[in-house]
Scaffold this active site. Structure first.
Site, PDB file in Angstrom:
ATOM      1  N   LYS A 129     -37.789 -78.718  76.423  1.00 47.21           N
ATOM      2  CA  LYS A 129     -37.721 -77.374  76.724  1.00 47.21           C
ATOM      3  C   LYS A 129     -39.072 -76.736  77.578  1.00 47.21           C
ATOM      4  CE  LYS A 129     -35.343 -74.268  74.453  1.00 47.21           C
ATOM      5  NZ  LYS A 129     -33.933 -74.236  74.254  1.00 47.21           N
TER       6      LYS A 129
HETATM    7  N1  GLU Z   1     -31.216 -73.110  76.180  1.00 53.51           N
HETATM    8  C1  GLU Z   1     -30.127 -73.554  75.656  1.00 53.51           C
HETATM    9  C2  GLU Z   1     -30.326 -74.340  74.339  1.00 53.51           C
HETATM   10  O1  GLU Z   1     -31.411 -73.916  73.630  1.00 53.51           O
HETATM   11  C3  GLU Z   1     -29.219 -74.363  76.617  1.00 53.51           C
HETATM   12  C4  GLU Z   1     -29.906 -75.525  77.260  1.00 53.51           C
HETATM   13  C5  GLU Z   1     -29.036 -76.191  78.492  1.00 53.51           C
HETATM   14  O2  GLU Z   1     -28.308 -75.783  78.786  1.00 53.51           O
HETATM   15  O3  GLU Z   1     -30.021 -77.160  78.885  1.00 53.51           O
HETATM   16  O4  GLU Z   1     -29.350 -74.822  73.754  1.00 53.51           O
END
Ligand code: GLU
Length: 432
Positions: free
Chosen positions: A124
């Site tokens: 993240k």
């Molecule tokens: N931000 C989204 C999540 O928390 C998507 C992450 C992604 O598609 O890599 O799942």
């Protein structure tokens, strides 16, 4: 049981000991990890490895504000675990996106991709800023500088960012461009791009569609139909607004929604198309004519059959859990229910569908986008939606079966499955 019937949801026994209240996001993510690791009797060395992120990068992001002042923001990229494939996870622009929160969200991505059996690890990113007060010029600068500063960690087979809170398809277009300026054209470096730049059809709606599909399957497993449901949704961003739209189309009644400016409630059901038009016109769901006002916190306590927290983490906690009336909570956001509240809800017989499956539609279509980019190929929306339903709903079905057979909550079943898969990859690769 007919072959396609979903296993029913039973209520597992609950330990007397209450989890502590007031945990930070990372402590909360760790709490759920420890619970899952303990249930599968994960060996000590592997647990120790998975308790820590593999790599954390803290960068400075200097920008020139439109008023001429220089501001230096804090940016992060945390790669939690990459045993199952390239690191994968969104980038958040939010005032609360500090290292603790980004680390928690990175770990949740490791378990989410593993539960869905996607060939990715978990990561993240975040920049601590209030994106709602930034101009387009300021957001573009933040994105480009942040991308340049973390670019050495990224790569189509290394780490692939995506949108999250405060970021969107435009942010991904800027990230792709900033990365491409140094390393050459690489559409697969980010997912959630605009379709004109190689983004997948259906990616923007995918998380909300996934939340709606999971809600449908959960109520079916509880012996009810989606048309009988009265639904309250906290958060009317990408996840909440699309979940409302799909659930409305499936025949459910949306009784309350809220966003950062306020909320609206109508026990007889909101006009979802009218709400979308009102929101497009005014920038908020608040003050929609013919409805009652309802704050984001009051929404958690509205009488309904399903509560979908789709805004930020930690909203259902020791202070707010007492007033929750819904018998079912589907976590559209990441980490909206604290361990303390989760324990309380389970004791009261409330079913909680955890984030790492409930909002997995987004990363599933991110996976489809990445495969399309790698193959230089483009899928139609219909194919995206069909494959999303197949991947998400079959992973969910496996969790329902496991929760029923092991006599555990859906969250415990999800963590147990995710941890087992990552631990197996670690052993096979010979990390330990
Ligand atoms: N931000 C989204 C999540 O928390 C998507 C992450 C992604 O598609 O890599 O799942």
């Amino acid at each position: 049981m007919p072959e396609d019937a979903l296993p029913s949801i039973s209520l597992p026994p609950v330990a007397d000991e209450r989890p502590p209240a007031g945990l930070s996001p990372w402590q909360a993510a760790l709490y759920f990890f420890e619970d899952g690791a303990c249930r599968i009797q994960l060996d000590g060395g592997c647990a120790d490895l998975l308790r820590r992120p593999w790599r954390e990068l803290h960068v400075s992001v200097p920008i020139r504000r439109d008023n001429g002042t220089l501001e230096v923001l804090a940016g992060f990229r945390v790669q939690h675990n990459g045993a199952r494939g390239p690191y994968k996870g969104g980038v958040r622009f939010h005032p609360q996106a500090d290292l603790d929160e980004v680390r928690a969200l990175a770990a949740l991505m490791t378990w989410k991709t593993a539960v869905l059996d996607l060939p990715f690890g978990g990561a993240k990113g975040g920049v601590q800023c209030d994106a709602t007060t930034m101009s387009e010029n300021e957001l573009r600068q933040i994105t480009r500088t942040y991308t340049q500063n973390i670019a050495h960690l990224l790569g189509v087979s290394r780490d692939i960012p995506a949108p999250d809170l405060g970021t969107n398809a435009q942010t991904m277009a800027w990230m792709m461009d900033a990365y491409g300026a140094r390393y050459g054209y690489s559409p697969g470096i980010v997912t959630g791009k605009p379709p004109a730049l190689g983004g997948s059809e259906g990616r923007a709606e995918a998380t909300g569609l996934g939340v709606a599909l999971i809600t449908r399957d959960t109520v079916q497993a509880m012996g009810r139909g989606v048309e009988e449901l009265r639904v309250a949704i906290q958060g009317y961003g990408n996840v909440g607004a699309n979940a409302a739209r799909y659930l409305d189309a499936m025949g459910a009644t949306i009784v309350a929604v809220s966003d950062i400016h306020g909320g609206v409630h109508d026990p007889d059901g909101l006009d979802v198309a009218g709400l979308q038009a009102h929101c497009a016109r005014t920038g908020s769901v608040a003050a929609m004519p013919g409805t009652q006002d309802c704050s984001g916190e009051a929404l958690l306590h509205v009488e309904c059959d399903v509560l979908i927290p789709a805004a930020i983490n930690g909203v259902i906690n020791r202070e707010t859990v007492g007033g929750v009336q819904a018998p079912l909570i589907v976590e559209g956001a990441n980490g909206p229910v604290t361990p303390y509240a989760d324990h309380e809800l389970t004791k009261r017989g409330v079913v909680v569908v955890p984030d790492i499956i409930a909002n997995g539609g987004g990363v599933t279509v991110s996976y489809f986008e990445w495969t399309q980019n790698v193959q230089r190929y483009h899928w139609e929306q219909e194919r995206v939606e069909e494959e999303l339903e197949r991947v998400l709903c079959s992973a969910y079905r496996d969790l329902l079966v496991r929760a029923a057979s092991d006599g555990v909550t859906l969250r415990a079943a999800a963590f147990m499955t995710g941890i087992e898969r990552v631990a197996e990859a670690i052993r096979l690769r010979g990390f330990l």
